[in-house]
Design an enzyme around this catalytic site. Sequence first.
Site, PDB file in Angstrom:
ATOM      1  CE  LYS A 195       0.893  -6.583  -2.793  1.00  0.00           C
ATOM      2  NZ  LYS A 195      -0.176  -5.692  -3.314  1.00  0.00           N
ATOM      3  CG  ASP A 224       6.162   5.820  11.176  1.00  0.00           C
ATOM      4  OD1 ASP A 224       6.288   5.219  12.127  1.00  0.00           O
ATOM      5  OD2 ASP A 224       7.156   6.575  10.822  1.00  0.00           O
ATOM      6  CG  ASP A 269      -1.907  -3.056  -2.024  1.00  0.00           C
ATOM      7  OD1 ASP A 269      -2.325  -3.880  -1.418  1.00  0.00           O
ATOM      8  OD2 ASP A 269      -2.147  -3.087  -3.288  1.00  0.00           O
ATOM      9  CE1 TYR A 305      12.404  -3.035   8.226  1.00  0.00           C
ATOM     10  CE2 TYR A 305      11.391  -2.369  10.242  1.00  0.00           C
ATOM     11  CZ  TYR A 305      11.792  -2.081   9.191  1.00  0.00           C
ATOM     12  OH  TYR A 305      11.143  -0.774   8.554  1.00  0.00           O
ATOM     13  CG  ASP A 331       9.045   0.625  10.972  1.00  0.00           C
ATOM     14  OD1 ASP A 331       8.717   1.911  11.593  1.00  0.00           O
ATOM     15  OD2 ASP A 331      10.352   0.498  10.692  1.00  0.00           O
TER      16      ASP A 331
END
Length: 370
Positions: free
Chosen positions: A195, A255, A227, A140, A251
């Site tokens: 990752k 959620d 993942d 971001y 982020d």
Amino acid sequence: MKDVYEIAVVHGDGIGPEVCGAAVEVVRAALGSDGPLRFTEYPAGAEHFMRTGDSFPASTFQACRDADAILHGAGGIPGVVRADGTEAGLDFTLRLRFELDLYANIRPVRLFKGVTSPLRGVGAGDIDYIILRENSEGLYAARGAGALLRGEVAVDTLVQTRKGIERIVRKGFELARQSKGAPEDGVRRVTCCDKANVLRSYAFFRAVFDEVAADYPDVATEHVLVDAMAMHLVLRPAHFNVIVTENMFGDILSDLAAATVGGMGMAPSAEIGEAKGFFQAAHGSAPDIAGKGIANPYGTILSAAAMLEWLGHKHEDERLSRAADHIRSVTEACLADGLLSADLKGTASTHQIRDAVCERVMRDHARLKR
């Protein structure tokens, strides 16, 4: 301790004014008529952009920069975008994060009694962890700085720095030390989510994590690929205590995590730096239900409690710390008693929840003053 704490309130868009207004009233009730917080409202967001062409006035930024803390409702309206296609209402949150260096986005994930999780066999107390999202770097950081060439090629750069990783990881270990540990086994544990098996930037994140972890031998550590983490948060959420991760991963995962504890209306957040703090629920503006009186204010109320806790710790002000504890305990009691909003499969309105929480915290405040 200060005589007066200046709180910049930005209601924002959609349901923002409803949930933010409820949170302000709850804080006032918890502190009493002589409370030390002074709330001042300022404009920003997509609706302000539609009216004026400016989503974040300079005067609002200055007020937020100068305030002791910032309380926000919600920002953004789908379809209200700038020329580059990005949402206008998100400027408020993103600029504060980067320009005030609010590097730690603390997102508690807790399943309360009275709230039904979509996960089978999971009850209150089985989910209680923190997703710690690095808030100033990552993918971001490329917002507004990427490249779009000839309408054919778009490039955004993922940024990781040693300083940025070190400080967010240390915050994770500090939070773990202050916690009761994971629900499953009581172990204070920090999980590095990355990752690293594919991208050098995440391999760097993991390497710095391991360096910092050596300073905290009393806290358990582990690595989980992002993942796999998406799966584990569904299948074994009780295992986790503090999860530290890059900006975009945090982020997305927060959620997913919110869905396991009742939805985004139950997702408070605290975004803090060395000097400033910004508090809002992690949900969006939900313009489809704005004005209907059914928005869930619990996430914003719990975010306001986090604001009081942060201010109380920073300024050694027990008044604020006690008020934060009262708001949390009353919120927990109201949920356990079945005071649920529509998104939690209940029938309570925003105002009914606000009034019930206010009544109980005022009663507690009056009892403690006697």
